[in-house]
Design a protein around this motif. Structure first.
Motif, short mmCIF file in Angstrom:
data_model
loop_
_atom_site.label_atom_id
_atom_site.label_comp_id
_atom_site.label_asym_id
_atom_site.label_seq_id
_atom_site.Cartn_x
_atom_site.Cartn_y
_atom_site.Cartn_z
N GLU A 391 0.86 -1.20 0.00
CA GLU A 391 0.00 0.00 0.00
C GLU A 391 0.89 1.24 0.00
O GLU A 391 1.85 1.32 0.77
CB GLU A 391 -0.91 -0.02 1.23
N ASP A 392 0.57 2.22 -0.87
CA ASP A 392 1.41 3.42 -0.94
C ASP A 392 0.84 4.61 -0.17
O ASP A 392 1.50 5.63 -0.03
CB ASP A 392 1.64 3.82 -2.41
N GLU A 393 -0.41 4.49 0.31
CA GLU A 393 -0.99 5.58 1.10
C GLU A 393 -0.62 5.40 2.57
O GLU A 393 -0.99 4.41 3.21
CB GLU A 393 -2.52 5.59 0.96
N GLU A 394 0.10 6.38 3.11
CA GLU A 394 0.62 6.26 4.47
C GLU A 394 -0.49 6.12 5.51
O GLU A 394 -0.39 5.31 6.44
CB GLU A 394 1.48 7.49 4.79
N GLN A 397 -1.86 2.64 5.42
CA GLN A 397 -0.87 1.75 6.04
C GLN A 397 -1.06 1.77 7.56
O GLN A 397 -1.14 0.71 8.21
CB GLN A 397 0.55 2.22 5.71
N ILE A 416 5.72 -0.33 -0.36
CA ILE A 416 5.01 0.82 -0.93
C ILE A 416 4.68 0.63 -2.41
O ILE A 416 3.93 1.43 -2.99
CB ILE A 416 5.80 2.12 -0.74
N ASP A 417 5.21 -0.42 -3.05
CA ASP A 417 4.87 -0.68 -4.45
C ASP A 417 5.09 -2.16 -4.75
O ASP A 417 5.62 -2.92 -3.91
CB ASP A 417 5.70 0.19 -5.41
N GLN A 420 8.82 -3.48 -4.63
CA GLN A 420 9.31 -3.71 -3.27
C GLN A 420 8.67 -4.96 -2.66
O GLN A 420 9.33 -5.70 -1.91
CB GLN A 420 9.03 -2.48 -2.41
N VAL A 439 -0.71 0.49 -7.40
CA VAL A 439 0.54 0.98 -6.80
C VAL A 439 1.54 1.18 -7.93
O VAL A 439 1.37 0.67 -9.04
CB VAL A 439 1.10 0.00 -5.75
N SER A 440 2.59 1.92 -7.66
CA SER A 440 3.55 2.29 -8.70
C SER A 440 4.50 1.15 -9.05
O SER A 440 4.52 0.11 -8.39
CB SER A 440 4.35 3.52 -8.24
N ASP A 443 2.06 -2.91 -10.68
CA ASP A 443 0.76 -2.84 -10.02
C ASP A 443 0.41 -4.18 -9.36
O ASP A 443 1.10 -5.19 -9.54
CB ASP A 443 -0.34 -2.40 -10.98
#
Length: 512
Positions: A391-394, A397, A416-417, A420, A439-440, A443
């Motif tokens: 998940e990339d939204e803090e 998370q 975060i992506d 990773q 996610v970047s 996906d």
């Protein structure tokens, strides 16, 4: 007997033959087209004839020269002519052919053709514009849907966390307001997405078996509380001969009835609201039901009835009454999609009655036992279960980590992506992956396919994966499952639902 020098040289009224000297003086002519006379200078009659000055009478070869579509005027009249100029050693003969009508007809046809081509091009461009507009609208709504649902997930999630703490009465009230308004915003997004799907023809109607009694009981329970809060009377009358389990699109039926009931309570300040369900007919395994919702509210003016089902239409300007003007537009469209019928009667200041007819089918069974939700529990495990959150939204998370860690049974790592996430699974064994779809770098779909297909280690390739996204339609859910995910949950989600799905997947993996 000498011939009249002005006599006509021929008798075709569409042709005039003129003989001129190399000095440009007319020697012979008829007057079928133009009233030119012998002795006139051809150069004075029209500038075009200046071309005769370039002809050479001393040449040994005399070729005819043809000139189409020459405009010749005489006074206020104009003719469109073809000219043939035939020189010889002594004189020049000019043949004038009047093709005015033919050229005008050709021009008319050409103009009509051009207009037809332009109209076709205009329609093509308009169609292209409409397609691009529709694509932009759908893309915009999809983006807004994702961008708003992501923070909404966090807001509703933290409200749930907050509700489980020790709160004062005032804090509980503020918490309820935050939750209520967040759910209202979520409902607004749902309405926008549904309208877009209906207009684009992509809304799918499901055929599923559901408990009709549970549906009605849910309305009875929910709106009885609302009636109590507003000091209203709420009565429900349901035909006892209606089957307990029906087959249809429960979600859309709920949406239709809930919108109408919600409006009834919204615009009724005193009196009562009556919800009646009756059977129209039953043939074989098919039946038709009428849902009648009657209120004693403010009613609708006769001139407003024509616009009742149009989008973004509101007839009550009271700022205290919330609404987006989409509810009844969606109701009308959904009723049509379900092959039903809707009628409305209303008297201002006395109330409104909705009659909604919807078709259903049912299974002819001797006994119909409801399918209860299967219970799952975590396997006996001395160590905690490790979950990878992609998940990339803090803020999301933080929410999910807080929910899981508070259970006391989980460790949580965060990627975060997708790239990773791949690195993490190669270094550490996980019991489950929560995979955000958008996610970047890589996906969620691609990352899942890589996990399923690129590793011989079953601890990696068979790890349970639950996808989650702010887009909750059937297409996204199906795409998740096709990519290799085991389950899907939409944002915003309830904590109990998230925990149920996590326990379910871990338990199923342990049972293999």
């Amino acid at each position: 007997m000498m011939a009249d020098p002005n006599e006509k040289l021929q008798f075709n009224p569409q042709v005039q033959i003129i003989t001129v000297s190399y000095q440009g003086v007319i020697k012979k002519t008829d007057t079928s087209l133009f009233s030119w006379s012998i002795g006139d200078s051809i150069y004075d009659l029209h500038p075009f004839f200046e071309i005769l000055k370039t002809l050479d009478k001393t040449t040994t070869t005399y070729e005819a020269l043809n000139f189409p579509c020459i405009h010749l005027e005489e006074g206020h009249f104009e003719k469109i002519c073809d000219l043939t100029i035939q020189p010889n050693a002594k004189e020049i003969t000019i043949y004038v052919y009047d093709y005015t009508d033919k050229y005008k007809e050709v021009n008319r046809i050409a103009q009509e053709k051009n207009e037809s081509i332009l109209l076709a091009k205009k329609l093509e461009l308009k169609n292209k514009y409409l397609l691009e507009k529709e694509e932009f609208k759908n893309s915009f709504i999809a983006n807004i849907n994702h961008e708003i649902r992501t923070p909404l997930t966090s807001i509703l999630g933290f409200v749930e966390v907050l509700e489980k703490t020790q709160l004062t009465f005032e804090q509980e009230e503020l918490s309820r307001i935050i939750k209520r308004e967040s759910l209202h915003l979520n409902a607004l997004i749902d309405d926008m997405v549904d309208i877009a799907k209906i207009e684009s023809g992509t809304l799918k109607i499901a055929e599923e078996r559901f408990s009709f009694q549970d549906l009605i009981n849910g309305f009875r329970e929910t709106y009885s509380k609302t009636a109590q809060e507003k000091g209203l009377i709420f009565e429900t009358h349901v035909d006892t001969h209606i089957q307990e389990y029906l087959i249809g699109d429960r979600t859309r039926v709920y949406q239709i009835l809930n919108n109408v009931l919600n409006n009834a309570f919204k615009f009724t300040e005193k009196g009562e609201i009556t919800f009646t369900v009756s059977k129209n007919y039953q043939r074989s395994n098919k039946l038709s039901l009428t849902f009648k919702i009657e209120d004693t509210g403010s009613g609708i003016l006769e001139e407003d009835m024509l616009y009742l089902f149009e989008r973004f239409t509101r007839f009550n300007n009271d700022p205290q009454i919330s609404g987006n003007g989409l509810g009844l537009a969606i109701v009308n469209n959904l009723v049509r999609l379900l092959n039903g019928d809707i009628k409305v009667k209303s008297i201002p200041d006395q109330g409104t009655i909705f009659h909604i007819k919807l078709p259903f089918t049912f299974e002819i069974l001797k006994s119909q036992v409801p399918q209860k939700r299967k219970k799952y529990s975590l396997p006996d495990h001395k160590k905690k279960f490790r979950i990878l959150l992609v998940e990339d939204e803090e803020i999301t998370q933080f929410l999910i980590m807080k929910v899981l860690i508070s259970q006391g049974s989980y460790f949580v790592d965060v990627a975060i992506d997708g790239e990773q996430a791949i690195e993490y699974i190669e270094k550490r064994q996980y019991d489950l992956i929560l995979m955000d779809l958008i996610v970047s770098k890589i996906d969620g779909y691609k990352a899942t396919r890589m996990i399923r297909n690129n590793y011989g280690d079953s601890f990696i390739s068979e790890v349970p994966i639950i996808g989650f996204s702010a887009t909750a339609d059937d297409g996204v859910r199906d795409k998740c499952l096709r990519s290799g995910m085991d389950d899907f949950i939409a944002k915003p989600f309830e904590q109990e639902e998230l925990l149920y799905k996590i326990v379910k997947q871990i338990a199923k993996k342990a049972a293999v």
